[in-house]
Design a protein around this motif. Structure first.
Motif, PDB file in Angstrom:
ATOM      1  N   ILE A 295     -50.869   5.470  29.327  1.00 19.72           N
ATOM      2  CA  ILE A 295     -51.711   4.628  28.479  1.00 19.72           C
ATOM      3  C   ILE A 295     -50.865   3.917  27.418  1.00 19.72           C
ATOM      4  CG2 ILE A 295     -53.699   4.599  26.927  1.00 19.72           C
ATOM      5  CD1 ILE A 295     -54.325   5.191  29.904  1.00 19.72           C
ATOM      6  N   GLN A 296     -49.863   4.605  26.886  1.00 21.01           N
ATOM      7  CA  GLN A 296     -48.976   3.973  25.908  1.00 21.01           C
ATOM      8  C   GLN A 296     -48.243   2.776  26.521  1.00 21.01           C
ATOM      9  OE1 GLN A 296     -46.420   7.171  24.628  1.00 21.01           O
ATOM     10  NE2 GLN A 296     -48.136   8.355  23.776  1.00 21.01           N
ATOM     11  N   LEU A 297     -47.763   2.947  27.754  1.00 21.61           N
ATOM     12  CA  LEU A 297     -47.057   1.857  28.424  1.00 21.61           C
ATOM     13  C   LEU A 297     -48.002   0.713  28.781  1.00 21.61           C
ATOM     14  CD1 LEU A 297     -44.762   4.050  30.693  1.00 21.61           C
ATOM     15  CD2 LEU A 297     -44.008   2.584  28.812  1.00 21.61           C
ATOM     16  N   LEU A 298     -49.238   1.055  29.119  1.00 19.11           N
ATOM     17  CA  LEU A 298     -50.262   0.035  29.379  1.00 19.11           C
ATOM     18  C   LEU A 298     -50.484  -0.803  28.119  1.00 19.11           C
ATOM     19  CD1 LEU A 298     -53.683   0.843  31.105  1.00 19.11           C
ATOM     20  CD2 LEU A 298     -53.486  -0.807  29.278  1.00 19.11           C
ATOM     21  N   GLU A 299     -50.616  -0.115  27.000  1.00 21.01           N
ATOM     22  CA  GLU A 299     -50.845  -0.793  25.716  1.00 21.01           C
ATOM     23  C   GLU A 299     -49.667  -1.707  25.358  1.00 21.01           C
ATOM     24  OE1 GLU A 299     -52.966   0.690  21.581  1.00 21.01           O
ATOM     25  OE2 GLU A 299     -51.696   2.074  22.704  1.00 21.01           O
ATOM     26  N   GLU A 300     -48.471  -1.217  25.611  1.00 21.61           N
ATOM     27  CA  GLU A 300     -47.260  -1.986  25.326  1.00 21.61           C
ATOM     28  C   GLU A 300     -47.189  -3.249  26.177  1.00 21.61           C
ATOM     29  OE1 GLU A 300     -42.613  -1.165  26.203  1.00 21.61           O
ATOM     30  OE2 GLU A 300     -43.610   0.372  25.010  1.00 21.61           O
ATOM     31  N   CYS A 301     -47.596  -3.130  27.442  1.00 16.61           N
ATOM     32  CA  CYS A 301     -47.589  -4.294  28.338  1.00 16.61           C
ATOM     33  C   CYS A 301     -48.531  -5.378  27.822  1.00 16.61           C
ATOM     34  CB  CYS A 301     -47.972  -3.859  29.746  1.00 16.61           C
ATOM     35  SG  CYS A 301     -47.936  -5.182  30.979  1.00 16.61           S
ATOM     36  N   LEU A 302     -49.708  -4.984  27.362  1.00 18.83           N
ATOM     37  CA  LEU A 302     -50.643  -5.956  26.796  1.00 18.83           C
ATOM     38  C   LEU A 302     -50.038  -6.650  25.584  1.00 18.83           C
ATOM     39  CD1 LEU A 302     -54.132  -4.191  26.950  1.00 18.83           C
ATOM     40  CD2 LEU A 302     -53.456  -6.267  28.155  1.00 18.83           C
ATOM     41  N   ARG A 303     -49.366  -5.878  24.732  1.00 16.57           N
ATOM     42  CA  ARG A 303     -48.730  -6.477  23.547  1.00 16.57           C
ATOM     43  C   ARG A 303     -47.659  -7.466  23.960  1.00 16.57           C
ATOM     44  NH1 ARG A 303     -48.724  -1.215  21.314  1.00 16.57           N
ATOM     45  NH2 ARG A 303     -46.502  -1.023  21.815  1.00 16.57           N
TER      46      ARG A 303
ATOM     47  N   ALA B 276     -41.426  -2.523  39.225  1.00 13.89           N
ATOM     48  CA  ALA B 276     -41.200  -3.689  38.364  1.00 13.89           C
ATOM     49  C   ALA B 276     -40.112  -3.414  37.342  1.00 13.89           C
ATOM     50  CB  ALA B 276     -42.500  -4.075  37.658  1.00 13.89           C
ATOM     51  N   TYR B 277     -39.978  -2.146  36.951  1.00 17.10           N
ATOM     52  CA  TYR B 277     -39.029  -1.801  35.900  1.00 17.10           C
ATOM     53  C   TYR B 277     -37.673  -1.367  36.436  1.00 17.10           C
ATOM     54  CZ  TYR B 277     -39.414  -1.769  30.852  1.00 17.10           C
ATOM     55  OH  TYR B 277     -39.339  -2.116  29.516  1.00 17.10           O
ATOM     56  N   PHE B 278     -37.425  -1.551  37.723  1.00 20.13           N
ATOM     57  CA  PHE B 278     -36.097  -1.273  38.273  1.00 20.13           C
ATOM     58  C   PHE B 278     -35.080  -2.213  37.629  1.00 20.13           C
ATOM     59  CE2 PHE B 278     -35.572   0.932  42.660  1.00 20.13           C
ATOM     60  CZ  PHE B 278     -35.960   2.137  42.096  1.00 20.13           C
ATOM     61  N   ASN B 279     -33.909  -1.666  37.263  1.00 19.27           N
ATOM     62  CA  ASN B 279     -32.863  -2.521  36.705  1.00 19.27           C
ATOM     63  C   ASN B 279     -32.025  -3.136  37.831  1.00 19.27           C
ATOM     64  OD1 ASN B 279     -30.765  -0.643  37.479  1.00 19.27           O
ATOM     65  ND2 ASN B 279     -31.235   0.570  35.652  1.00 19.27           N
ATOM     66  N   ASN B 280     -31.023  -3.915  37.430  1.00 24.00           N
ATOM     67  CA  ASN B 280     -30.223  -4.642  38.406  1.00 24.00           C
ATOM     68  C   ASN B 280     -29.530  -3.706  39.387  1.00 24.00           C
ATOM     69  OD1 ASN B 280     -28.833  -7.271  39.213  1.00 24.00           O
ATOM     70  ND2 ASN B 280     -27.080  -5.983  38.771  1.00 24.00           N
TER      71      ASN B 280
ATOM     72  N   GLY C 292     -44.348  -3.615  32.507  1.00 24.48           N
ATOM     73  CA  GLY C 292     -43.918  -2.431  31.783  1.00 24.48           C
ATOM     74  C   GLY C 292     -43.916  -1.260  32.736  1.00 24.48           C
ATOM     75  N   GLY C 293     -43.506  -0.123  32.235  1.00 20.47           N
ATOM     76  CA  GLY C 293     -43.540   1.050  33.091  1.00 20.47           C
ATOM     77  C   GLY C 293     -42.405   2.000  32.846  1.00 20.47           C
ATOM     78  N   ASP C 294     -42.262   2.923  33.777  1.00 24.82           N
ATOM     79  CA  ASP C 294     -41.246   3.967  33.699  1.00 24.82           C
ATOM     80  C   ASP C 294     -40.850   4.300  35.125  1.00 24.82           C
ATOM     81  OD1 ASP C 294     -39.798   6.370  33.428  1.00 24.82           O
ATOM     82  OD2 ASP C 294     -40.919   6.934  31.629  1.00 24.82           O
ATOM     83  N   THR C 295     -39.559   4.188  35.424  1.00 23.95           N
ATOM     84  CA  THR C 295     -39.096   4.455  36.783  1.00 23.95           C
ATOM     85  C   THR C 295     -38.987   5.951  37.063  1.00 23.95           C
ATOM     86  OG1 THR C 295     -36.778   4.285  36.080  1.00 23.95           O
ATOM     87  CG2 THR C 295     -37.815   2.292  36.943  1.00 23.95           C
ATOM     88  N   HIS C 296     -39.430   6.756  36.102  1.00 34.56           N
ATOM     89  CA  HIS C 296     -39.378   8.204  36.293  1.00 34.56           C
ATOM     90  C   HIS C 296     -40.667   8.834  35.771  1.00 34.56           C
ATOM     91  CE1 HIS C 296     -37.736  12.273  36.386  1.00 34.56           C
ATOM     92  NE2 HIS C 296     -36.740  11.799  37.111  1.00 34.56           N
ATOM     93  N   LEU C 297     -41.778   8.383  36.300  1.00 33.91           N
ATOM     94  CA  LEU C 297     -43.086   8.894  35.894  1.00 33.91           C
ATOM     95  C   LEU C 297     -44.047   8.732  37.061  1.00 33.91           C
ATOM     96  CD1 LEU C 297     -45.196   9.866  33.835  1.00 33.91           C
ATOM     97  CD2 LEU C 297     -45.375   7.506  33.011  1.00 33.91           C
TER      98      LEU C 297
END
Length: 520
Positions: free
Chosen positions: A327-335, A154-158, A235-240
């Motif tokens: 978990i931090q990214l999960l929390e950020e997505c909810l926000r 989902a977090y892949f850029n163009n 949200g997410g990280d393409t390198h995790l």
């Protein structure tokens, strides 16, 4: 949504460590995960080059210890990235194969193939994996396959999306749609559960936690009883992912070997690194079901054996920073989705690395003890969702019980930098990430020059050098008013297919220029 086509269409989950293909079988009214020639339903995203042939999949992975310098994996971590990216540079230290700087800052993988040195761009290597999945599907179905829905983080850029699409084209596929991986899992979940008599709400809020081999995605969605899937935030990280957990274990073993053998470092030994990677990956998987896992390798380096035992607690300690980041990214997505934990009806976990017990405990604890939905197969859910959408887009969905309508968001912010007299400023965000599409936004600029360059970027950083350049155009011959300024209206318009139209118009003269950018 992409236009419908005729003909057989499959879904492909192009993963960092494993790939998977699936198809909707109308006669059986279900998704079928397509087995490879070994009968397995997931195929390693691994390539091996030797003197006579190219190996893809399990045959490639099985010979990594014998031919490490010419066995390539983790290609998804290279695609769409620059050679100078710190993450690429860091990964290169642990890869037994060679990566060098190619054209336009692109990384290029160098191997010995049929007696010659060959250089391959990441999209060429991904195309080889996709071609393997295409051929696997054709062998299973007994007919040609031209159309596919391919999933991406989902977090892949163009740039990453464009190169993935190019890889599909190189593999001989008509790429119907690039589908976000957690959204694909949500589609599979929706089709499986919409007819459930226990579905007692008109609309459910679902969080998809997708931790795979190389990427982590979290998506917040609502799924209505009528089958409308609306993405609220991603949200997410393409390198995790699992590869990072392997690397932590590999580094631990390298240091243990050094301690036991008076400073001997195996980092410069590709064969030793290849064998250690295989052993550490197995230990990681074993630790999901056992408390201890042995790592034993005969003659790891210069005839020296290596043996150690890893506890689950030690593995969790080595990867605590990565787990916390999930978990931090999960929390950020909810926000970003303007929701609280109590608003989430269902937490769906997918991706091979989501099987790690510590990860599951942390997610359950975050949601105050909520039971996780594990009904979807973690390795195959994404491919299943892609196959369902592929059936929709190819008109092969007549026997599908539940309809699905997908409403998505943009994963990364879109903005501009205005260059005046050859000098550009920072990026101003016009459309923020997680905005529902289609969408549009207008802003007004005041410039004190007769020419201005409008540069379009994607990203979250103020500095343009840290964002992705999407395109640019110029307005010339601007008319300056009494205050020595010209007023320009800039409009961003993004449609449901991810096509961005950026236009700029001088208000006093109605002079207009624009640029169209596809597949944001």
């Amino acid at each position: 949504m992409s236009k419908k086509v005729k003909g057989t269409a499959i879904g492909i989950d192009l993963g960092t460590t494993y790939s998977c293909a699936a198809i909707w079988l109308s006669r059986k009214k279900r998704v079928e995960i397509i087995p490879n020639e070994q009968g397995n339903r997931i195929t390693p995203s691994c390539l091996a080059f030797n003197d006579s042939e190219l190996l893809v999949g399990e045959n490639a992975k099985n010979q990594i210890a014998r031919n490490p310098a010419n066995t390539v994996f983790d290609v998804k971590r290279l695609i769409g990235n620059r050679f100078s990216d710190p993450q690429v540079q860091n990964d290169m230290k642990m890869w037994p194969f060679k990566v060098m700087k190619g054209d336009s800052e692109k990384p290029s993988v160098v191997v010995e193939f049929k007696g010659e040195e060959k250089k391959f761009a990441p999209e060429e290597l991904s195309a080889m994996v996709l071609k393997k999945m295409k051929e696997t599907a054709e062998l299973f179905l007994g007919k040609e396959v031209k159309n596919a829905v391919i999933t991406v983080p989902a977090y892949f850029n163009n740039q990453q999306r464009e190169e993935t699409k190019e890889a599909g084209t190189r593999a001989g596929l008509n790429v119907l749609h690039l589908l976000n991986e957690p959204t694909a899992a949500a589609i599979a979940y929706g089709v499986d559960n919409l007819s459930d008599e226990n579905w007692n709400k008109d609309k459910k809020t679902v969080l998809v936690f997708d931790l795979g081999g190389g990427t982590f995605d979290v998506s917040l969605l609502t799924i209505s009883k009528k089958g409308v899937i609306e993405v609220k935030a991603v949200g997410g990280d393409t390198h995790l992912g699992g590869e990072d957990f392997d690397t932590s274990l590999i580094n631990y073993c390298i240091n243990e070997f050094k301690k036991k053998n008076t400073g001997v470092d195996i980092r410069g030994n590709p064969r030793a690194l290849g064998r250690l990677k295989v052993a550490c990956e197995k230990a990681k998987r074993d630790l999901s079901s056992t408390i201890f896992a042995p790592i034993e390798i005969d003659c790891l380096h210069e005839g020296i054996d290596f043996s150690t035992k890893i506890s689950r607690a030690k593995f969790e300690e080595l990867n605590a920073t990565y787990f916390d980041k999930c978990i931090q990214l999960l929390e950020e997505c909810l926000r970003d989705g303007n929701m609280k934990k109590k608003d989430v009806d269902e937490v769906v976990v997918v991706g091979g690395s989501s099987r790690i017990p510590k990860i599951q405990r942390m997610v359950e604890e975050f949601f105050d003890g909520k039971t996780l939905c594990r009904s979807l197969n973690g390795d195959k859910a994404v491919a299943s969702g892609a196959a369902i959408l592929a059936a929709r887009l190819s008109g092969n969905d007549d026997d599908m019980k539940n309809d699905v309508v997908l409403l998505d968001v943009i994963p990364c912010s879109l903005g501009i930098s205005v260059k005046v007299n050859g000098v550009s400023g920072n990026m101003d965000i016009i459309i923020p990430k997680n905005r529902s599409i289609p969408t549009s936004k207008k802003i007004t600029l005041l410039v004190n020059q007769t020419r201005v360059d409008i540069i379009v970027y994607q990203g979250e950083n103020a500095k343009v050098m840290d964002n992705i350049l999407l395109g640019e155009f110029e307005l010339t011959g601007l008319t300056l008013g009494p205050d020595r300024k010209s007023k320009i209206e800039v409009c961003f318009s993004l449609d449901t297919n991810g096509i961005l139209l950026v236009s700029a118009e001088e208000i006093s003269t109605r002079q207009r220029k624009s640029i169209t950018i596809t597949k944001i």
